[in-house]
Design an enzyme around this catalytic site. Structure first.
Site, mmCIF file in Angstrom:
data_model
loop_
_atom_site.group_PDB
_atom_site.id
_atom_site.type_symbol
_atom_site.label_atom_id
_atom_site.label_comp_id
_atom_site.label_asym_id
_atom_site.label_seq_id
_atom_site.Cartn_x
_atom_site.Cartn_y
_atom_site.Cartn_z
ATOM 1 N N GLY A 133 24.970 -27.584 25.872
ATOM 2 C CA GLY A 133 23.897 -28.982 26.497
ATOM 3 C C GLY A 133 22.830 -29.174 26.069
ATOM 4 O O GLY A 133 22.112 -28.034 25.141
ATOM 5 N N ASN B 4 32.655 -26.403 27.877
ATOM 6 C CA ASN B 4 34.323 -26.968 28.169
ATOM 7 C C ASN B 4 33.845 -28.887 26.898
ATOM 8 O O ASN B 4 34.916 -29.255 26.787
ATOM 9 C CB ASN B 4 34.633 -27.948 28.598
ATOM 10 C CG ASN B 4 34.219 -29.116 29.417
ATOM 11 O OD1 ASN B 4 33.082 -29.317 29.136
ATOM 12 N ND2 ASN B 4 34.787 -29.353 30.641
ATOM 13 N N THR C 44 30.213 -32.501 27.260
ATOM 14 C CA THR C 44 29.010 -33.352 27.263
ATOM 15 C C THR C 44 27.868 -32.214 25.843
ATOM 16 O O THR C 44 26.869 -33.180 25.596
ATOM 17 C CB THR C 44 28.010 -34.428 28.521
ATOM 18 O OG1 THR C 44 28.052 -32.579 29.135
ATOM 19 C CG2 THR C 44 28.320 -35.021 29.440
ATOM 20 N N ASP D 223 37.169 -24.124 30.471
ATOM 21 C CA ASP D 223 36.406 -25.227 31.658
ATOM 22 C C ASP D 223 36.286 -24.326 32.619
ATOM 23 O O ASP D 223 37.357 -23.990 32.932
ATOM 24 C CB ASP D 223 37.364 -26.359 31.576
ATOM 25 C CG ASP D 223 37.127 -27.565 32.876
ATOM 26 O OD1 ASP D 223 36.458 -27.380 33.753
ATOM 27 O OD2 ASP D 223 37.630 -28.811 32.228
ATOM 28 N N VAL D 224 34.687 -24.796 33.116
ATOM 29 C CA VAL D 224 34.553 -23.743 34.094
ATOM 30 C C VAL D 224 35.191 -24.029 35.656
ATOM 31 O O VAL D 224 35.349 -23.212 37.018
ATOM 32 C CB VAL D 224 33.239 -23.404 34.833
ATOM 33 C CG1 VAL D 224 32.233 -22.677 33.145
ATOM 34 C CG2 VAL D 224 32.830 -24.801 35.110
ATOM 35 N N TYR E 268 28.120 -36.149 41.831
ATOM 36 C CA TYR E 268 26.811 -35.436 41.287
ATOM 37 C C TYR E 268 25.894 -34.924 42.768
ATOM 38 O O TYR E 268 25.701 -33.593 42.270
ATOM 39 C CB TYR E 268 25.982 -36.066 40.238
ATOM 40 C CG TYR E 268 25.098 -35.306 39.530
ATOM 41 C CD1 TYR E 268 25.354 -34.257 38.935
ATOM 42 C CD2 TYR E 268 23.902 -35.131 40.008
ATOM 43 C CE1 TYR E 268 24.979 -33.321 37.734
ATOM 44 C CE2 TYR E 268 22.887 -34.559 39.145
ATOM 45 C CZ TYR E 268 23.185 -33.571 38.636
ATOM 46 O OH TYR E 268 22.341 -33.024 37.804
ATOM 47 N N ARG F 159 19.843 -41.709 30.105
ATOM 48 C CA ARG F 159 18.785 -41.391 31.176
ATOM 49 C C ARG F 159 17.322 -41.673 30.356
ATOM 50 O O ARG F 159 17.417 -42.291 29.104
ATOM 51 C CB ARG F 159 18.683 -39.764 31.239
ATOM 52 C CG ARG F 159 19.740 -38.980 31.375
ATOM 53 C CD ARG F 159 19.037 -37.468 31.265
ATOM 54 N NE ARG F 159 19.857 -36.834 31.366
ATOM 55 C CZ ARG F 159 20.198 -35.240 31.120
ATOM 56 N NH1 ARG F 159 19.599 -34.517 32.065
ATOM 57 N NH2 ARG F 159 21.290 -34.476 30.242
HETATM 58 N N1 LIG Z 1 18.218 -32.249 32.386
HETATM 59 C C1 LIG Z 1 17.760 -32.627 33.774
HETATM 60 O O1 LIG Z 1 16.904 -33.312 33.840
HETATM 61 C C2 LIG Z 1 18.362 -31.966 34.484
HETATM 62 C C3 LIG Z 1 18.050 -31.818 35.940
HETATM 63 C C4 LIG Z 1 18.787 -31.867 37.260
HETATM 64 C C5 LIG Z 1 19.767 -30.360 37.108
HETATM 65 N N2 LIG Z 1 19.925 -30.062 36.074
HETATM 66 C C6 LIG Z 1 21.167 -29.987 35.560
HETATM 67 O O2 LIG Z 1 21.251 -28.113 34.454
HETATM 68 C C7 LIG Z 1 22.607 -28.237 33.777
HETATM 69 C C8 LIG Z 1 22.272 -28.912 32.380
HETATM 70 O O3 LIG Z 1 22.015 -30.006 32.484
HETATM 71 P P1 LIG Z 1 21.790 -30.795 30.628
HETATM 72 O O4 LIG Z 1 20.816 -32.054 31.095
HETATM 73 O O5 LIG Z 1 22.129 -29.919 29.918
HETATM 74 O O6 LIG Z 1 23.255 -31.486 30.719
HETATM 75 P P2 LIG Z 1 24.497 -31.713 29.531
HETATM 76 O O7 LIG Z 1 25.157 -32.726 29.828
HETATM 77 O O8 LIG Z 1 23.073 -31.514 28.429
HETATM 78 O O9 LIG Z 1 24.873 -29.895 29.275
HETATM 79 C C9 LIG Z 1 25.398 -29.794 30.749
HETATM 80 C C10 LIG Z 1 27.075 -28.702 29.756
HETATM 81 O O10 LIG Z 1 28.006 -28.635 30.868
HETATM 82 C C11 LIG Z 1 29.530 -28.437 29.633
HETATM 83 N N3 LIG Z 1 30.139 -29.367 31.055
HETATM 84 C C12 LIG Z 1 30.181 -29.786 31.748
HETATM 85 N N4 LIG Z 1 31.112 -29.599 32.349
HETATM 86 C C13 LIG Z 1 32.371 -28.415 32.205
HETATM 87 C C14 LIG Z 1 33.617 -27.478 33.140
HETATM 88 N N5 LIG Z 1 33.751 -28.406 33.684
HETATM 89 N N6 LIG Z 1 33.910 -26.679 32.462
HETATM 90 C C15 LIG Z 1 32.256 -26.041 31.099
HETATM 91 N N7 LIG Z 1 30.996 -26.821 30.527
HETATM 92 C C16 LIG Z 1 30.718 -27.938 31.593
HETATM 93 C C17 LIG Z 1 28.770 -29.724 28.566
HETATM 94 O O11 LIG Z 1 29.403 -29.972 27.991
HETATM 95 C C18 LIG Z 1 27.507 -29.660 28.621
HETATM 96 O O12 LIG Z 1 27.224 -28.712 27.969
HETATM 97 C C19 LIG Z 1 23.466 -29.750 34.888
HETATM 98 O O13 LIG Z 1 23.645 -28.733 35.635
HETATM 99 C C20 LIG Z 1 22.528 -30.499 35.707
HETATM 100 O O14 LIG Z 1 22.829 -30.549 36.919
HETATM 101 C C21 LIG Z 1 19.501 -30.659 34.006
#
Ligand SMILES: NC(=O)c1ccc[n+]([C@@H]2O[C@H](COP(=O)([O-])OP(=O)(O)OC[C@H]3O[C@@H](n4cnc5c(N)ncnc54)[C@H](O)[C@@H]3O)[C@@H](O)[C@H]2O)c1
Length: 348
Positions: free
Chosen positions: A33, A55, A58, A79-80, A168, A209
């Site tokens: 991600g 997985n 996203t 998938d976790v 969430y 976003r």
């Molecule tokens: N970007 C932000 O501003 C922000 C803010 C608060 C928290 N977070 C947290 O940081 C983490 C990463 O966020 P991001 O912005 O990179 O989002 P993102 O959606 O780009 O990345 C999330 C990743 O997790 C993977 N994923 C989702 N469900 C899964 C599953 N069941 N099994 C395996 N992989 C799975 C997705 O494919 C993706 O690659 C997340 O946990 C998010 O909640 C991000």
């Protein structure tokens, strides 16, 4: 006898690591991600062997293109929510697996909740088996629509348990609970960071976003959609600053939860105006009703991170937006590389 042998081999591995003969191993769940791909790159650059588990819900393999072919990097599609495949032991585990933007996490809210809860359980079990230090990417959303500004870590939050964001928010709250219960019950070495809005290259242009929405609309010369009157505030942290925080937290003795973000507050309207200025776009602002449970104000109190980790954001909004605009501009000039839907929705 078995536990003595394990202890002995642990000591030998520890000594070999000290002598630089064995590289540290890290598992990054959600590593394909936005944030995870930057973290994988940083850990490989720091000399780790990295296993990225994702997985691809996203995430995108293109985010990892700089690591393809690197002997220190391995990608595992998994998938976790399901028990982890056997991958050997890890020194560090990072749990970033979870869709993070409202349109993505609301697409299948039950799976989002399972990802937060069952994903945390599976990764925590792996930390028990490995004796690993484990990091949870928690979120400012655990504070819900806060009645205290800025939010210190001690603020317990104001979350609607039955709203469309609850899958969430409550999922992340439950994951924090599991982390602390595994720490108390099994002595797992946990770290918890509560991340506030972060932006930068590799955000998805269709993730709904506010930063990506505004940049995509401005680069297309479309009107910029503001939800509400634009007076709601957000603080925006550049991705490199956030990754530096992850690394410092994992190398410290601070357990957390620790807020992480950039405390400089901007209204959503100000953000739109800066994006228009930096892109040189002719876009106008248009206003639409606020979505349910959209927080009015969001700003981290980061005194704990400043004091204990000597961390402070280094990249200001204009500099970070410039790099992000450049990234989106590149993506949009090669449309084969990424299909961007005609309209993105739900700024947050
Ligand atoms: N970007 C932000 O501003 C922000 C803010 C608060 C928290 N977070 C947290 O940081 C983490 C990463 O966020 P991001 O912005 O990179 O989002 P993102 O959606 O780009 O990345 C999330 C990743 O997790 C993977 N994923 C989702 N469900 C899964 C599953 N069941 N099994 C395996 N992989 C799975 C997705 O494919 C993706 O690659 C997340 O946990 C998010 O909640 C991000």
């Amino acid at each position: 006898m078995r536990s003595q042998l394990i202890q002995f081999s642990e000591l030998r591995r520890g000594a070999a690591r000290e002598a630089g003969r064995i590289k540290r191993r890290a598992l990054v769940a959600g590593g394909a991600g936005f944030l995870g791909s930057h973290l994988c790159q940083r850990l490989v650059a720091d000399g780790y062997d990295v296993v990225c588990m994702d997985n691809l819900d996203t995430g995108r393999l293109e985010n990892l293109s700089a690591l393809v072919g690197n002997a220190s990097f391995q990608f595992v599609q998994h998938d976790v929510v399901h028990a982890l495949p056997p991958l050997g032991r890890f020194d560090e585990i990072y749990n970033l697996a979870c869709p993070a933007s409202p349109p993505h996490y609301q697409r299948d809210p039950i799976h989002t909740m399972k990802t937060s809860v069952l994903g945390a359980l599976n990764l925590l079990d792996k930390a028990v088996d490995s004796g690993a230090r484990i990091f949870q990417a928690s979120t400012s959303e655990v504070y819900g629509d806060p009645s205290v500004h800025p939010q210190p870590e001690s603020y317990l939050g104001n979350v609607n348990t039955i709203g469309p964001r609850a899958c969430y928010d409550e999922g992340k709250r439950s994951a924090e609970t599991l982390f602390f219960d595994y720490s108390r019950s099994y002595g797992v070495d946990i770290r918890v960071g509560r991340i506030f809005n972060t932006y930068g290259p590799r955000m998805q242009p269709d993730d709904g976003r506010v930063v990506s929405n505004f940049i995509v609309q401005a680069l297309r010369g479309e009107d910029i959609t503001i939800y509400g009157d634009g007076s709601q505030t957000r603080s925006f942290c550049y991705v490199d600053d956030l990754i530096e925080f992850f690394i410092r937290l994992m190398r410290s003795n601070l357990v957390g939860p620790v807020n992480i973000g950039n405390p400089v507050e901007f209204t959503v309207r100000e953000l739109a105006e800066i994006v228009i200025e930096l892109t040189g776009s002719s876009s106008k602002l248009i206003f639409q009703p606020l979505p349910a449970d959209d927080p009015k104000q969001r700003r981290p109190d980061i005194s704990l991170a400043r004091r204990e980790l000597d961390w402070t954001p280094a990249v200001d909004l204009r500099a970070g937006l410039g790099r992000t605009i450049e990234y989106f501009d590149g993506l949009m000039r090669s449309p084969d590389n990424y299909s961007i839907p005609a309209s993105a929705s739900l700024a947050s």
